[in-house]
Design a protein around this motif. Sequence first.
Motif, PDB file in Angstrom:
ATOM      1  N   GLU A   1       0.892  -1.266  -0.057  1.00 51.43           N
ATOM      2  CA  GLU A   1      -0.051   0.156   0.016  1.00 51.43           C
ATOM      3  C   GLU A   1       0.852   1.364  -0.082  1.00 51.43           C
ATOM      4  OE1 GLU A   1      -3.326   1.422  -0.431  1.00 51.43           O
ATOM      5  OE2 GLU A   1      -3.660  -0.433   0.674  1.00 51.43           O
ATOM      6  N   GLU A   2       1.857   1.189   0.935  1.00 53.02           N
ATOM      7  CA  GLU A   2       2.614   2.338   1.291  1.00 53.02           C
ATOM      8  C   GLU A   2       3.561   2.817  -0.114  1.00 53.02           C
ATOM      9  OE1 GLU A   2       5.179   2.299   4.447  1.00 53.02           O
ATOM     10  OE2 GLU A   2       6.254   4.014   4.079  1.00 53.02           O
ATOM     11  N   TYR A   3       4.189   1.645  -0.622  1.00 51.19           N
ATOM     12  CA  TYR A   3       5.144   1.628  -1.780  1.00 51.19           C
ATOM     13  C   TYR A   3       4.154   2.317  -2.994  1.00 51.19           C
ATOM     14  CZ  TYR A   3       8.394  -0.061  -5.426  1.00 51.19           C
ATOM     15  OH  TYR A   3       9.405  -0.267  -6.373  1.00 51.19           O
ATOM     16  N   GLY A   4       2.986   1.527  -3.159  1.00 51.30           N
ATOM     17  CA  GLY A   4       2.060   1.901  -4.392  1.00 51.30           C
ATOM     18  C   GLY A   4       1.842   3.422  -4.305  1.00 51.30           C
ATOM     19  N   GLU A   5       1.590   4.107  -3.096  1.00 56.57           N
ATOM     20  CA  GLU A   5       1.290   5.457  -2.901  1.00 56.57           C
ATOM     21  C   GLU A   5       2.397   6.315  -3.500  1.00 56.57           C
ATOM     22  OE1 GLU A   5      -1.728   6.880  -2.698  1.00 56.57           O
ATOM     23  OE2 GLU A   5      -2.471   4.988  -2.379  1.00 56.57           O
ATOM     24  N   GLU A   6       3.492   5.805  -2.900  1.00 56.36           N
ATOM     25  CA  GLU A   6       4.925   6.503  -3.071  1.00 56.36           C
ATOM     26  C   GLU A   6       5.206   6.765  -4.811  1.00 56.36           C
ATOM     27  OE1 GLU A   6       6.750   8.650  -1.137  1.00 56.36           O
ATOM     28  OE2 GLU A   6       4.973   8.529   0.156  1.00 56.36           O
ATOM     29  N   VAL A   7       5.226   5.481  -5.095  1.00 55.03           N
ATOM     30  CA  VAL A   7       5.452   5.232  -6.550  1.00 55.03           C
ATOM     31  C   VAL A   7       4.574   5.991  -7.462  1.00 55.03           C
ATOM     32  CG1 VAL A   7       6.215   3.651  -8.461  1.00 55.03           C
ATOM     33  CG2 VAL A   7       6.940   3.392  -6.316  1.00 55.03           C
ATOM     34  N   LYS A   8       3.136   6.002  -7.016  1.00 54.97           N
ATOM     35  CA  LYS A   8       2.246   6.703  -7.622  1.00 54.97           C
ATOM     36  C   LYS A   8       2.575   8.285  -7.842  1.00 54.97           C
ATOM     37  CE  LYS A   8      -2.097   6.334  -7.031  1.00 54.97           C
ATOM     38  NZ  LYS A   8      -3.287   5.558  -6.354  1.00 54.97           N
ATOM     39  N   LYS A   9       3.026   8.562  -6.943  1.00 53.19           N
ATOM     40  CA  LYS A   9       3.375  10.104  -6.783  1.00 53.19           C
ATOM     41  C   LYS A   9       4.414  10.499  -7.907  1.00 53.19           C
ATOM     42  CE  LYS A   9       2.507  10.990  -2.086  1.00 53.19           C
ATOM     43  NZ  LYS A   9       3.332  10.963  -0.827  1.00 53.19           N
ATOM     44  N   LEU A  10       5.442   9.647  -7.772  1.00 52.28           N
ATOM     45  CA  LEU A  10       6.537   9.476  -8.802  1.00 52.28           C
ATOM     46  C   LEU A  10       6.058   9.677 -10.241  1.00 52.28           C
ATOM     47  CD1 LEU A  10       9.527   9.319  -9.849  1.00 52.28           C
ATOM     48  CD2 LEU A  10       9.670   7.016  -9.319  1.00 52.28           C
ATOM     49  N   CYS A  11       5.018   8.637 -10.371  1.00 54.27           N
ATOM     50  CA  CYS A  11       4.436   8.468 -11.772  1.00 54.27           C
ATOM     51  C   CYS A  11       3.900   9.928 -12.321  1.00 54.27           C
ATOM     52  CB  CYS A  11       3.571   7.264 -11.968  1.00 54.27           C
ATOM     53  SG  CYS A  11       4.170   5.841 -11.731  1.00 54.27           S
TER      54      CYS A  11
ATOM     55  N   CYS B   1      -0.716  -1.212 -11.327  1.00 55.16           N
ATOM     56  CA  CYS B   1      -0.653  -2.660 -10.888  1.00 55.16           C
ATOM     57  C   CYS B   1       0.646  -3.192 -10.737  1.00 55.16           C
ATOM     58  CB  CYS B   1      -1.475  -3.518 -11.832  1.00 55.16           C
ATOM     59  SG  CYS B   1      -1.171  -3.263 -13.488  1.00 55.16           S
ATOM     60  N   LEU B   2       0.912  -4.183  -9.987  1.00 50.75           N
ATOM     61  CA  LEU B   2       2.353  -4.432  -9.584  1.00 50.75           C
ATOM     62  C   LEU B   2       2.751  -5.783 -10.020  1.00 50.75           C
ATOM     63  CD1 LEU B   2       4.830  -3.461  -7.700  1.00 50.75           C
ATOM     64  CD2 LEU B   2       3.783  -5.010  -6.082  1.00 50.75           C
ATOM     65  N   ARG B   3       3.690  -6.102 -10.449  1.00 55.27           N
ATOM     66  CA  ARG B   3       4.146  -7.527 -10.927  1.00 55.27           C
ATOM     67  C   ARG B   3       5.573  -7.705 -10.133  1.00 55.27           C
ATOM     68  NH1 ARG B   3       3.873  -9.185 -16.628  1.00 55.27           N
ATOM     69  NH2 ARG B   3       5.740  -8.766 -16.807  1.00 55.27           N
ATOM     70  N   ALA B   4       5.603  -8.618  -9.129  1.00 60.08           N
ATOM     71  CA  ALA B   4       6.639  -9.091  -8.686  1.00 60.08           C
ATOM     72  C   ALA B   4       7.188 -10.187  -9.418  1.00 60.08           C
ATOM     73  CB  ALA B   4       6.359  -9.251  -7.087  1.00 60.08           C
TER      74      ALA B   4
ATOM     75  N   ILE C   1       7.615   1.421 -13.897  1.00 57.81           N
ATOM     76  CA  ILE C   1       8.635   1.875 -12.773  1.00 57.81           C
ATOM     77  C   ILE C   1       9.318   0.603 -12.421  1.00 57.81           C
ATOM     78  CG2 ILE C   1       9.118   3.327 -10.859  1.00 57.81           C
ATOM     79  CD1 ILE C   1       7.976   4.849 -12.749  1.00 57.81           C
ATOM     80  N   LEU C   2      10.412   0.197 -12.778  1.00 54.07           N
ATOM     81  CA  LEU C   2      11.062  -0.961 -12.612  1.00 54.07           C
ATOM     82  C   LEU C   2      12.047  -0.838 -11.031  1.00 54.07           C
ATOM     83  CD1 LEU C   2      11.268  -4.316 -13.354  1.00 54.07           C
ATOM     84  CD2 LEU C   2      13.386  -3.363 -13.852  1.00 54.07           C
TER      85      LEU C   2
ATOM     86  N   PHE D   1       6.140  -1.911 -11.592  1.00 56.48           N
ATOM     87  CA  PHE D   1       4.952  -1.062 -11.251  1.00 56.48           C
ATOM     88  C   PHE D   1       4.526  -0.373 -12.498  1.00 56.48           C
ATOM     89  CE2 PHE D   1       2.473   2.455  -9.596  1.00 56.48           C
ATOM     90  CZ  PHE D   1       1.789   1.896  -8.456  1.00 56.48           C
ATOM     91  N   PHE D   2       3.219  -1.011 -12.899  1.00 60.89           N
ATOM     92  CA  PHE D   2       2.651  -0.526 -14.174  1.00 60.89           C
ATOM     93  C   PHE D   2       1.870   0.815 -14.047  1.00 60.89           C
ATOM     94  CE2 PHE D   2       3.771  -5.015 -14.711  1.00 60.89           C
ATOM     95  CZ  PHE D   2       4.764  -4.794 -15.617  1.00 60.89           C
ATOM     96  N   TYR D   3       2.010   1.810 -14.699  1.00 61.87           N
ATOM     97  CA  TYR D   3       1.030   2.895 -14.503  1.00 61.87           C
ATOM     98  C   TYR D   3       0.178   3.142 -15.823  1.00 61.87           C
ATOM     99  CZ  TYR D   3      -0.270   7.742 -12.800  1.00 61.87           C
ATOM    100  OH  TYR D   3      -1.022   8.706 -12.459  1.00 61.87           O
ATOM    101  N   ASN D   4      -0.945   2.886 -15.809  1.00 64.39           N
ATOM    102  CA  ASN D   4      -1.753   2.547 -16.859  1.00 64.39           C
ATOM    103  C   ASN D   4      -2.984   3.852 -17.091  1.00 64.39           C
ATOM    104  OD1 ASN D   4      -0.363   0.206 -17.504  1.00 64.39           O
ATOM    105  ND2 ASN D   4      -1.742  -1.016 -16.303  1.00 64.39           N
ATOM    106  N   PRO D   5      -3.312   3.801 -18.415  1.00 61.96           N
ATOM    107  CA  PRO D   5      -4.530   4.755 -18.604  1.00 61.96           C
ATOM    108  C   PRO D   5      -5.791   4.025 -17.954  1.00 61.96           C
ATOM    109  CG  PRO D   5      -3.841   3.710 -20.552  1.00 61.96           C
ATOM    110  CD  PRO D   5      -3.089   3.493 -19.958  1.00 61.96           C
ATOM    111  N   ARG D   6      -6.673   5.303 -17.750  1.00 64.41           N
ATOM    112  CA  ARG D   6      -7.985   4.883 -17.612  1.00 64.41           C
ATOM    113  C   ARG D   6      -8.608   3.862 -18.512  1.00 64.41           C
ATOM    114  NH1 ARG D   6     -13.562   8.612 -16.471  1.00 64.41           N
ATOM    115  NH2 ARG D   6     -14.777   6.923 -16.750  1.00 64.41           N
ATOM    116  N   SER D   7      -9.148   2.641 -18.045  1.00 66.65           N
ATOM    117  CA  SER D   7      -9.130   1.720 -19.177  1.00 66.65           C
ATOM    118  C   SER D   7     -10.398   1.573 -19.962  1.00 66.65           C
ATOM    119  CB  SER D   7      -9.339   0.294 -18.180  1.00 66.65           C
ATOM    120  OG  SER D   7     -10.514   0.181 -17.308  1.00 66.65           O
ATOM    121  N   ASP D   8     -11.440   2.505 -19.617  1.00 70.02           N
ATOM    122  CA  ASP D   8     -12.770   2.651 -20.392  1.00 70.02           C
ATOM    123  C   ASP D   8     -12.882   3.660 -21.265  1.00 70.02           C
ATOM    124  OD1 ASP D   8     -12.940   4.245 -18.320  1.00 70.02           O
ATOM    125  OD2 ASP D   8     -14.843   3.773 -17.716  1.00 70.02           O
TER     126      ASP D   8
END
Length: 352
Positions: A164-174, A205-208, A234-235, A298-305
């Motif tokens: 959760e925390e990592y995702g929030e931080e990396v999203k800010k970077l994105c 989304c995240l792929r480990a 963001i790898l 960490f994949f930052y993607n467009p709105r899907s619809d």
Amino acid sequence: MVACWPEPIVSVQALSQTGMSTVPNRYVKPLHQRPVINADQTEADIEIPVVDMSDVWGKQEELKRVRSACEEWGFFQVVNHGVSHELMERMRGAWREFFELPLEEKRKYANSPDTYEGYGSRLGVVKDAILDWSDYFFLNHSPSSVKNPSKWPSQPPKIRELIEEYGEEVKKLCERLVETLSESLGLEPNLLMKALGGEDKVGACLRANFYPKCPQPDLTLGLSSHSDPGGITILLPDEKVPGLQVRRGDRWITVKSVPNAFIVNIGDQIQILSNGIYKSVEHQVIVNSGKDRVSLAFFYNPRSDIPIGPIEELVTENQPALYNPIRFDKYRLLIREKGPGGKNQVDSLLAS
Ligand code: OGA
Ligand code: NI
């Protein structure tokens, strides 16, 4: 979308741990796809550009560097990116621990091809396909409508909070990167984010990835050549074990990761939005016989619809729209069926 895999799933990590001395045929790539390992290092001395995020604000020089990195490489490393190094280290450690859990524990999260969420070992549902030498865990972080932490690992302790925390931080970077990319394309700073569907509607989304050591690394790949389908990736690489290779013409450059940096790459959707100015470049992962490797993408993607097509401002008489618009949910389905396949997917959208 199909609900199950065409063949039973085999954990590559479990296979590797049997100590076998040859790679089973299912993982042996055709000759033209096999990696060149231990290539002459003098030739491999070229490196992907490094961008200092503390320098990009309003500095034309650094924006130019970003632009040429995205035009020529589709890849760069970022330093001074604002994400705590200690958080990066904890995240790496937690995922290593996850993959070290007994197979029965990981199998509780076994995934299926309808959403890919969970623990898995294959991409694509083509029967009898040659497989990659890796296992992974895939999860959705955003938007909140698709986020379901009960599908995330519960072990090691606190890993959910950490994700959760990592995702929030990396999203800010994105978000900062998207603004930077927008400016580097000569657009208003907020235009690219708007085109992606807006900050609160984009997907993340995240792929480990877990790449077990391999008895015959010259016969197989940890991850076959592909371009990433989404916006930007963001790898967080394994700093001790190299493996990522980026295509440069007809050569493969092995990335040397800078300490505490992230590796950023342009995905197909930014190639489409930028009308081909920025490139989503093919990459692949090689394995080795000595060490397992863990990386977090960490994949930052467009709105899907919403339809994603070239941004109006980048379509001119001299450069007409290169791609037909497509919604990201549809685009992603195609990839989920076929598995990694170079740049076939984005090329299929070329306007005739
Ligand atoms: C990916 C990817 C590279 C790596 O997950 O899409 O390209 O080094 N990963 O694991
Ligand atoms: Ni990738």
